[in-house]
Design a protein around this motif. Sequence first.
Motif: not given
Length: 153
Positions: A1-11
């Motif tokens: 896919s050309s898009t996607g996402s990820v959750v990054l909980p901290d620095e």
Amino acid sequence: SSTGSVVLPDEEAMVAFGQVIADASDAHGVIFLLGDLGMGKTTLSRGILRGCGHQGSVKSPTYTLVEPYAIGDKQVYHFDLYRLSDPEELEFLGIRDYFDEQALCLVEWPDKGRGILPQADLLLSIELEGQGRKLHWTAQTELGQAMADKLET
Ligand code: ADP
Ligand code: MG
């Protein structure tokens, strides 16, 4: 896919994902970083620079507009165009040369350079997600698509 996402909980997670992006880019291409002040664009840029092998500190190029990094045979340019008042100013910085090279260009506040900046290969946008952040990516070129393929988890 050309898009996607990820959750990054901290620095720490943000910096770590920057290293994944660095590997996916192989230190080539144009990446725009979108998101409000304080969303973590510079933090993510630091992670990308680390992933490219940069070991020193990373300062926000808020006043200099661009900070160049020569890392072995890799060249990375980190832009922060927040204070740019006119996209034409970019011409005086000789930025065309930067984008012509086989370099990696990271650009915070790319909207400020509209009309002068080339198209991005990959867009990264950051928004709040609880105490952390959600990072969303969109490929805009074939090169960007190759990067996006490597970001899929
Ligand atoms: P920007 O360049 O978008 O203005 P910065 O990179 O300077 O933002 O980061 C602003 C703040 O956000 C820093 O205090 C940093 O520690 C924090 N931060 C960065 N990434 C995350 C994350 N994934 N979760 C929570 N806080 C983060
Ligand atoms: Mg910043």
